[in-house]
Motif scaffolding. Structure first.
Motif, PDB file in Angstrom:
ATOM      1  N   MET A   8       0.834  -1.192   0.000  1.00 35.23           N
ATOM      2  CA  MET A   8       0.000   0.000   0.000  1.00 35.23           C
ATOM      3  C   MET A   8       0.874   1.249   0.000  1.00 35.23           C
ATOM      4  O   MET A   8       1.791   1.372   0.821  1.00 35.23           O
ATOM      5  CB  MET A   8      -0.919   0.014   1.224  1.00 35.23           C
ATOM      6  CG  MET A   8      -1.850  -1.174   1.316  1.00 35.23           C
ATOM      7  SD  MET A   8      -3.040  -1.000   2.678  1.00 35.23           S
ATOM      8  CE  MET A   8      -3.956  -2.538   2.515  1.00 35.23           C
ATOM      9  N   GLN A  10       1.026   5.777  -0.907  1.00 37.02           N
ATOM     10  CA  GLN A  10       0.249   7.010  -0.866  1.00 37.02           C
ATOM     11  C   GLN A  10       0.952   8.085  -1.683  1.00 37.02           C
ATOM     12  O   GLN A  10       2.137   8.350  -1.478  1.00 37.02           O
ATOM     13  CB  GLN A  10       0.087   7.485   0.584  1.00 37.02           C
ATOM     14  CG  GLN A  10      -0.694   8.781   0.744  1.00 37.02           C
ATOM     15  CD  GLN A  10      -0.881   9.157   2.204  1.00 37.02           C
ATOM     16  OE1 GLN A  10      -0.732   8.323   3.091  1.00 37.02           O
ATOM     17  NE2 GLN A  10      -1.213  10.421   2.454  1.00 37.02           N
ATOM     18  N   PRO A  36      -4.320   6.916  -1.994  1.00 38.57           N
ATOM     19  CA  PRO A  36      -3.594   5.648  -2.057  1.00 38.57           C
ATOM     20  C   PRO A  36      -3.447   5.088  -3.477  1.00 38.57           C
ATOM     21  O   PRO A  36      -4.170   5.452  -4.401  1.00 38.57           O
ATOM     22  CB  PRO A  36      -4.477   4.700  -1.227  1.00 38.57           C
ATOM     23  CG  PRO A  36      -5.492   5.556  -0.541  1.00 38.57           C
ATOM     24  CD  PRO A  36      -5.647   6.755  -1.418  1.00 38.57           C
ATOM     25  N   TRP A 252      -6.884   4.728   7.143  1.00 27.46           N
ATOM     26  CA  TRP A 252      -5.689   4.502   6.346  1.00 27.46           C
ATOM     27  C   TRP A 252      -4.456   4.309   7.221  1.00 27.46           C
ATOM     28  O   TRP A 252      -3.568   3.508   6.902  1.00 27.46           O
ATOM     29  CB  TRP A 252      -5.494   5.666   5.381  1.00 27.46           C
ATOM     30  CG  TRP A 252      -4.290   5.569   4.492  1.00 27.46           C
ATOM     31  CD1 TRP A 252      -3.208   6.412   4.469  1.00 27.46           C
ATOM     32  CD2 TRP A 252      -4.042   4.587   3.471  1.00 27.46           C
ATOM     33  NE1 TRP A 252      -2.312   6.021   3.510  1.00 27.46           N
ATOM     34  CE2 TRP A 252      -2.800   4.901   2.882  1.00 27.46           C
ATOM     35  CE3 TRP A 252      -4.744   3.478   3.008  1.00 27.46           C
ATOM     36  CZ2 TRP A 252      -2.242   4.144   1.843  1.00 27.46           C
ATOM     37  CZ3 TRP A 252      -4.202   2.721   1.979  1.00 27.46           C
ATOM     38  CH2 TRP A 252      -2.961   3.050   1.412  1.00 27.46           C
ATOM     39  N   HIS A 257       1.966   0.155   5.480  1.00 27.57           N
ATOM     40  CA  HIS A 257       2.342   0.890   4.278  1.00 27.57           C
ATOM     41  C   HIS A 257       3.700   0.407   3.793  1.00 27.57           C
ATOM     42  O   HIS A 257       4.559   0.019   4.583  1.00 27.57           O
ATOM     43  CB  HIS A 257       2.379   2.394   4.554  1.00 27.57           C
ATOM     44  CG  HIS A 257       1.050   2.946   4.964  1.00 27.57           C
ATOM     45  ND1 HIS A 257       0.889   4.230   5.430  1.00 27.57           N
ATOM     46  CD2 HIS A 257      -0.196   2.401   4.987  1.00 27.57           C
ATOM     47  CE1 HIS A 257      -0.391   4.453   5.714  1.00 27.57           C
ATOM     48  NE2 HIS A 257      -1.065   3.342   5.460  1.00 27.57           N
TER      49      HIS A 257
END
Length: 263
Positions: A8, A10, A36, A252, A257
Motif C-alpha cells: 500500500m 500514498q 492511495p 488509512w 504501508h
C-alpha cells in the motif's frame, strides 16, 4: 520479487472540505484525505492498482488539473509519484504487467502510460464516460492522463463479467461497483496468509460510507452508490475480507504501508 504480496502506497493527500467527502456534513470544515495506490506482486507479473495523483501535480497543480483545484488541492512531492516509489523498492516500470484502474478520476490515474509493458484494465463504461462526462463530473477527468497514444487497454463489461479473475488463480478479482462513477470497480485481493482484502476504492471513501452513515460528497448515482455498498458488505461478510476504504484518513493509518506488506 515473485511472492504474492500486497503493498500500500500514498501519493500525498488532497485538501478539501468535509462535505466534499461526506455529503451535507462538516459545516464547511477543512479536511485532508490520503491518495492511495496499491501494488500486487505475483509470479505471473505484477499489477499496479490505480496510481494516485499524476506526478505533474507535484510541481504545477493548477496548470495540470485546472479549476478542480479550487475544491481539491493536491499536496504531493515529486518523489511520491508512483514510478519513483516503485523504483525505491527495486521495481522498474518495465516490470509491471497490468495497470488495473478502479475508475478514471484524476486522483487515480497517475500510473497510466508510465509502464511500457502494461495492459491497462478498466470498465468500458468508465472509459467511454471519461471522454464525454456530464457537466457536473467533467472536472474529475483529466484527459491528458488517459488519452495517450500507444496504450494497451483491456475493457471489462460490467455485470456480464463481474468478479473477473485477472490471473485465473483467484488472487485478484474485480468487483463492479458503479455509483461514484458510472464504471467504478472495487478490487478483491486474496492472499496466501493474510486472506481476502477488499479494496473498496471510491465505492466507499470512508468508514461512514461503508457503515451507511453518510453518502459521499460526489457520485454519479445515489442509488447505484448505495447498492454497491450493500453488494460489498455482503461480499465482505461472505469472504470474511478485511475492508480497506478509499480515502479515510483515520482508517488509512491502521494499515501497513510500503515497504511493509500483506502476504
Amino acid at each position: 520479487m515473485t511472492d504474492i504480496r500486497l503493498y500500500m502506497f500514498q501519493t500525498g493527500s488532497l485538501k478539501c472540505k468535509v462535505h466534499n467527502i461526506k455529503m451535507n456534513q462538516g459545516s464547511g470544515a477543512d479536511y485532508e484525505i490520503p491518495v492511495p495506490f496499491f501494488l500486487l506482486t505475483h509470479p505471473d507479473g505484477h499489477t499496479l492498482i490505480d496510481g494516485g495523483n499524476a506526478v505533474e501535480t507535484a510541481t504545477d497543480p493548477k496548470g495540470y488539473w485546472g479549476g478542480i483545484t479550487e475544491v481539491y488541492w493536491p499536496v504531493m512531492r515529486e518523489d511520491e509519484g508512483c514510478v519513483a516509489q516503485l523504483k525505491k523498492m527495486g521495481i522498474n516500470p518495465e516490470d509491471i504487467r497490468y495497470v488495473l484502474q478502479s475508475h478514471l478520476h484524476l486522483d487515480h490515474t497517475g500510473a497510466i502510460g508510465r509502464f511500457p509493458n502494461a495492459t491497462h484494465i478498466v470498465q468500458r463504461r468508465e472509459y467511454e464516460y471519461a471522454f464525454t462526462p456530464d457537466w457536473f463530473a467533467a472536472g474529475g477527468y483529466i484527459r491528458n492522463d488517459f488519452d495517450r497514444p500507444g496504450l494497451k487497454w483491456a475493457f471489462l463489461e460490467g455485470e456480464s463479467n463481474d468478479f473477473y479473475d485477472i490471473y485465473g488463480d483467484g488472487t485478484l478479482k474485480t468487483v463492479f461497483t458503479p455509483g461514484h462513477s458510472p464504471g467504478h470497480q472495487s478490487i478483491l485481493v486474496t492472499l496466501p496468509n493474510s486472506g481476502p482484502m477488499l479494496l473498496t476504492i471510491d465505492a466507499a471513501y470512508t468508514t461512514d460510507h461503508w457503515e451507511e452513515k453518510a453518502l459521499p460528497g460526489f457520485m454519479s448515482s445515489a442509488v447505484e452508490t448505495v447498492r454497491s455498498v450493500q453488494k460489498m458488505r455482503m461480499l465482505a461478510s461472505r469472504t470474511s475480507a478485511q475492508v480497506v476504504t478509499g480515502h479515510d484518513p483515520d482508517a488509512w493509518q491502521t494499515f501497513r504501508h510500503a515497504p511493509e506488506y500483506y502476504d
